[in-house]
Design an enzyme around this catalytic site. Structure first.
Site, mmCIF file in Angstrom:
data_model
loop_
_atom_site.group_PDB
_atom_site.id
_atom_site.type_symbol
_atom_site.label_atom_id
_atom_site.label_comp_id
_atom_site.label_asym_id
_atom_site.label_seq_id
_atom_site.Cartn_x
_atom_site.Cartn_y
_atom_site.Cartn_z
ATOM 1 N N LYS A 126 0.863 -1.182 0.000
ATOM 2 C CA LYS A 126 0.000 0.000 0.000
ATOM 3 C C LYS A 126 0.899 1.231 0.000
ATOM 4 O O LYS A 126 1.795 1.346 0.834
ATOM 5 C CB LYS A 126 -0.916 0.006 1.218
ATOM 6 C CG LYS A 126 -1.875 1.183 1.242
ATOM 7 C CD LYS A 126 -2.963 1.081 2.289
ATOM 8 C CE LYS A 126 -2.436 1.006 3.673
ATOM 9 N NZ LYS A 126 -3.457 1.081 4.708
ATOM 10 N N CYS A 176 -7.383 11.630 2.087
ATOM 11 C CA CYS A 176 -7.756 10.662 1.052
ATOM 12 C C CYS A 176 -7.038 10.952 -0.261
ATOM 13 O O CYS A 176 -6.935 12.093 -0.685
ATOM 14 C CB CYS A 176 -9.271 10.730 0.837
ATOM 15 S SG CYS A 176 -9.856 9.683 -0.497
ATOM 16 N N CYS A 184 -7.755 8.394 -2.818
ATOM 17 C CA CYS A 184 -8.450 7.461 -3.717
ATOM 18 C C CYS A 184 -9.800 8.008 -4.190
ATOM 19 O O CYS A 184 -10.421 7.423 -5.061
ATOM 20 C CB CYS A 184 -8.669 6.116 -3.031
ATOM 21 S SG CYS A 184 -9.928 6.129 -1.733
ATOM 22 N N CYS A 218 -9.427 10.857 5.025
ATOM 23 C CA CYS A 218 -9.499 9.429 4.718
ATOM 24 C C CYS A 218 -10.390 8.723 5.735
ATOM 25 O O CYS A 218 -10.273 8.951 6.934
ATOM 26 C CB CYS A 218 -8.097 8.831 4.756
ATOM 27 S SG CYS A 218 -8.062 7.049 4.480
ATOM 28 N N HIS A 277 -10.241 3.297 0.717
ATOM 29 C CA HIS A 277 -9.282 2.714 -0.221
ATOM 30 C C HIS A 277 -9.137 1.202 -0.040
ATOM 31 O O HIS A 277 -8.758 0.508 -0.979
ATOM 32 C CB HIS A 277 -7.904 3.395 -0.074
ATOM 33 C CG HIS A 277 -7.328 3.273 1.293
ATOM 34 N ND1 HIS A 277 -7.594 4.192 2.298
ATOM 35 C CD2 HIS A 277 -6.521 2.337 1.844
ATOM 36 C CE1 HIS A 277 -6.958 3.829 3.402
ATOM 37 N NE2 HIS A 277 -6.304 2.701 3.147
#
Length: 98
Positions: free
Chosen positions: A46, A64, A66, A75, A79
């Site tokens: 990741k 975040c 994604c 976030c 993800h």
């Protein structure tokens, strides 16, 4: 004569006045999950980057990357589901207090 409604197209989405569906009309929406991170550091499970900042109120803030977070720009772990569905390895940007 058919009436036309004004429609604005932006970033792949269209915004306009909805037209009522007829009784025999069906609408289908297809959502395709694609990798956000096609080439960057694919050897890592990741990809997470950290930045040290002295003027933060919290010791750690995750942002975040994604575009799947329900709390965007922060976030919320969205993800994880995206990575499982696509084989991607995108992760958050972490801001850490110095």
């Amino acid at each position: 004569m058919a009436s036309l409604s004004s429609t604005v197209y932006a970033a792949g989405f269209s915004y306009g006045r909805p037209t009522p569906p007829s009784t025999n009309q069906r609408r289908m929406v297809v959502v395709r999950a694609e990798a956000i991170n096609p080439e960057i550091r694919k050897n890592e499970d990741k990809v997470v980057d950290s930045v040290i900042v002295s003027e933060l109120s919290k010791p750690l803030t995750a942002y975040c990357r994604c575009w799947r977070s329900g709390t965007f720009p922060l976030c919320d772990g969205g993800h994880v589901k995206h990575n499982k569905a696509t084989g991607d390895n995108v992760g958050p940007l972490l801001l850490k207090k110095q």
